[in-house]
Design an enzyme around this catalytic site. Structure first.
Site, PDB file in Angstrom:
ATOM      1  N   LYS A 313     -62.004 -12.319   7.391  1.00 22.13           N
ATOM      2  CA  LYS A 313     -61.594 -11.807   6.068  1.00 22.13           C
ATOM      3  C   LYS A 313     -60.259 -11.080   6.145  1.00 22.13           C
ATOM      4  O   LYS A 313     -60.132  -9.906   5.792  1.00 22.13           O
ATOM      5  CB  LYS A 313     -62.654 -10.888   5.476  1.00 22.13           C
ATOM      6  CG  LYS A 313     -63.977 -11.583   5.216  1.00 22.13           C
ATOM      7  CD  LYS A 313     -64.904 -10.766   4.345  1.00 22.13           C
ATOM      8  CE  LYS A 313     -66.273 -11.392   4.210  1.00 22.13           C
ATOM      9  NZ  LYS A 313     -67.084 -11.342   5.441  1.00 22.13           N
ATOM     10  N   ASP A 316     -54.495  -8.368   4.953  1.00 24.64           N
ATOM     11  CA  ASP A 316     -53.247  -7.600   5.049  1.00 24.64           C
ATOM     12  C   ASP A 316     -52.067  -8.479   4.627  1.00 24.64           C
ATOM     13  O   ASP A 316     -52.247  -9.650   4.307  1.00 24.64           O
ATOM     14  CB  ASP A 316     -53.082  -7.089   6.490  1.00 24.64           C
ATOM     15  CG  ASP A 316     -52.294  -5.781   6.536  1.00 24.64           C
ATOM     16  OD1 ASP A 316     -51.455  -5.561   5.636  1.00 24.64           O
ATOM     17  OD2 ASP A 316     -52.508  -4.996   7.467  1.00 24.64           O
TER      18      ASP A 316
HETATM   19  P1  5BU Z   1     -77.077 -12.300   5.822  1.00 25.02           P
HETATM   20  O1  5BU Z   1     -77.711 -11.745   7.012  1.00 25.02           O
HETATM   21  O2  5BU Z   1     -77.592 -13.705   5.431  1.00 25.02           O
HETATM   22  O3  5BU Z   1     -77.086 -11.340   4.653  1.00 25.02           O
HETATM   23  O4  5BU Z   1     -75.538 -12.517   6.265  1.00 25.02           O
HETATM   24  C1  5BU Z   1     -74.545 -12.975   5.386  1.00 25.02           C
HETATM   25  C2  5BU Z   1     -73.280 -13.272   6.130  1.00 25.02           C
HETATM   26  O5  5BU Z   1     -72.316 -13.743   5.202  1.00 25.02           O
HETATM   27  C3  5BU Z   1     -72.650 -12.091   6.805  1.00 25.02           C
HETATM   28  O6  5BU Z   1     -72.041 -12.564   7.982  1.00 25.02           O
HETATM   29  C4  5BU Z   1     -71.602 -11.608   5.851  1.00 25.02           C
HETATM   30  O7  5BU Z   1     -70.473 -11.071   6.505  1.00 25.02           O
HETATM   31  C5  5BU Z   1     -71.209 -12.861   5.141  1.00 25.02           C
HETATM   32  N1  5BU Z   1     -70.804 -12.685   3.729  1.00 25.02           N
HETATM   33  C6  5BU Z   1     -71.671 -12.239   2.779  1.00 25.02           C
HETATM   34  O8  5BU Z   1     -72.814 -11.917   3.039  1.00 25.02           O
HETATM   35  N2  5BU Z   1     -71.245 -12.140   1.486  1.00 25.02           N
HETATM   36  C7  5BU Z   1     -69.995 -12.462   1.100  1.00 25.02           C
HETATM   37  O9  5BU Z   1     -69.652 -12.419  -0.083  1.00 25.02           O
HETATM   38  C8  5BU Z   1     -69.116 -12.910   2.117  1.00 25.02           C
HETATM   39  C9  5BU Z   1     -69.542 -13.017   3.404  1.00 25.02           C
HETATM   40 BR1  5BU Z   1     -67.403 -13.343   1.649  1.00 25.02          BR
END
Ligand code: 5BU
Length: 478
Positions: A313, A316
């Site tokens: 992500k 910068d």
């Molecule tokens: P989870 O354990 O299924 O909640 O993980 C979700 C992953 O997706 C996690 O690595 C977050 O950094 C990533 N993510 C997210 O959850 N939501 C977003 O909007 C974005 C990335 Br962009």
């Protein structure tokens, strides 16, 4: 040094002086009666002007796309393509216009390999038909055509017409810019400008008359197309590879390997590998990251055929993000096929990352929306993210989003916040089911983290998520 705009201005005035642009009453090839006419054939009599036109055309080529050759649309653009070819030491191809009557002659002259991407050069476009015919000829010989450049876009619909046929158009100037330059220098008056504008208003809807069986697919829109069909609509090699592997492996699951050590992440990657199209990492949460990790992860990616996305992500300014991408202990650019970035800083971030990829197959996913409660992305922000990707399709592979932010089949939509057991976590994460993410919200790929990593058997859980998400995709495309 004159700026690009100053040189365009200079060339437009020189073209006007030699009657390369004329005002009056002219019948176009399409039958339309036009108050303005471009005749760039005259430039062959003015070698310096011809060279200036060719230079500007070449400078408008899309960044980051590698062309194996150029081809001028016969005949006006042939000398310009020749200048570009010789100056850039880039092979040139010639399309024969008279092939049909000769029959046995080659359609395309010059040596090439199937799959070579050929850049089309053209002087003026109205509907885009001539560029289209050239693209069809080149494609029928196994060449790829993704881009074309024109000197003047008459703004009568060619760009949209050609985009539907998979050719992106860039122009050195458009009709409005040209009129503004000529007006500013007193070459034409307001009345002439008015006449051209009135004409343009009534002649927006040009169409390309297509040949039967031209082999050019018009896209039905992302949500209704199969991954395989979409692979043919893009020249982004990584997107093509991913779409094809998703179809072959029958999976649109990305597992988020959010584990604290590289050993645990590698073990997970090996377990879930057969069920995923992509593994997403956050290497900055690993307590034991070392150079060995990316190497071992790439071996597993090869073994199980999945792509790697580092969810960095970037947010910068371009130069800083590019350093974070390519330098430093993680050297992300060396091993991650894809990275995520926030579009917030503007397109400089995208072009900076792309520049550091240095010819390797890399791409970025733009975070257009987030799954967390209270996310600040407005509809306007999301739309701007999509526009940014559309302007840089050679590096932008798609979006991380919660809804169907685009219908463009070239772009992927990846959706995190997917779980079959939880509705939320303690810090704002919100979940939906794979069926809802794919079927209702338009995800191509679902991203699942804890739903897999915390399951008793991550492999089984991944298999189940993949099965459900892929079934939802099959249902969506009908
Ligand atoms: P989870 O354990 O299924 O909640 O993980 C979700 C992953 O997706 C996690 O690595 C977050 O950094 C990533 N993510 C997210 O959850 N939501 C977003 O909007 C974005 C990335 Br962009």
């Amino acid at each position: 040094m004159m700026s690009f705009e100053e040189r365009v201005e200079d060339v437009v005035l020189r073209l006007f002086a030699v009657e390369g642009v004329k005002f009056g009453q002219f019948t176009l090839k399409s039958g339309l009666l036009s108050p303005i006419y471009f005749d760039l054939r005259v430039v062959v009599s003015y070698p310096e002007l011809m060279e200036s036109v060719a230079d500007l055309l070449w400078e408008r080529r899309p960044e980051g796309v590698q062309f194996a050759s150029v081809c001028g649309v016969p005949y006006t653009a042939l000398p310009m393509a020749t200048i570009i070819a010789t100056k850039q030491k880039l092979p040139m191809l010639i399309r024969r216009k008279e092939e049909k009557s000769y029959g046995t002659k080659r359609l395309i002259e010059g040596h090439f390999k199937p799959g070579d991407n050929c850049f089309i050069i053209e002087d003026v476009i109205v509907s885009g038909s001539s560029v289209y015919e050239t693209a069809v000829s080149l494609r029928s010989c196994g060449l790829e055509v993704t881009d074309a450049v024109v000197f003047v876009d008459r703004q009568q619909g060619a760009t949209a017409n050609l985009r539907k046929l998979g050719v992106a158009i860039r122009s050195v100037c458009d009709m409005q810019q040209m009129l503004a330059i000529l007006l500013r220098h007193g070459k034409i008056d307001d009345k002439q400008v008015g006449a051209v504008n009135a004409f343009l208003k009534d002649s927006q809807e040009t169409i390309i008359r297509r040949e039967p069986n031209d082999g050019v697919a018009e896209s039905a829109g992302r949500l209704r197309m199969s991954f395989g069909a979409r692979a043919a609509t893009t020249s982004q090699a990584l997107v093509r590879r991913l779409l094809r592997l998703m179809e072959e492996k029958r999976t649109n699951l990305c597992v988020a390997a959010d584990l604290g050590t590289s050993q645990a992440a590698l073990q997970l990657a090996d377990q879930v590998g057969p069920h995923i199209c992509m593994l997403k990492t956050h290497v900055d949460i690993m307590t034991d990251f070392s150079e060995a990790f990316p190497r071992q992860l790439r071996e597993l990616a090869l073994k199980h055929n999945f792509l790697i996305c580092e969810d960095r992500k970037f947010a910068d300014i371009g130069s800083m993000s590019a350093a974070q991408f390519a330098d430093g202990p993680f050297a992300i650019c060396d091993w991650a096929d894809l990275v995520t970035m926030h579009p917030l800083p503007g397109e400089g971030l995208l072009t900076a990352l792309s520049a550091r990829a240095e010819g390797r197959q890399r791409g970025a996913l733009l975070v257009a929306q987030m799954s967390s409660r209270g996310c600040l992305a407005t509809a306007q922000y999301t739309a701007a993210a999509v526009k940014m990707a559309e302007a840089h399709p050679y590096f932008a592979c798609g979006f991380v989003a919660q809804s169907s932010v685009t219908s463009d089949p070239r772009f992927l939509v990846l959706t995190p916040g997917v779980s079959v057991s939880a509705a939320a976590d303690a810090h704002g994460q919100q979940y939906s089911s794979p069926e809802r993410a794919v079927g209702e919200c338009g995800a191509d790929v679902v991203i699942v983290g804890r739903g897999v990593t915390r399951a008793e058997s991550p492999a089984e859980a991944a298999g189940e998520y993949a099965r459900r998400a892929y079934a939802a995709y099959l249902q969506r495309i009908g």
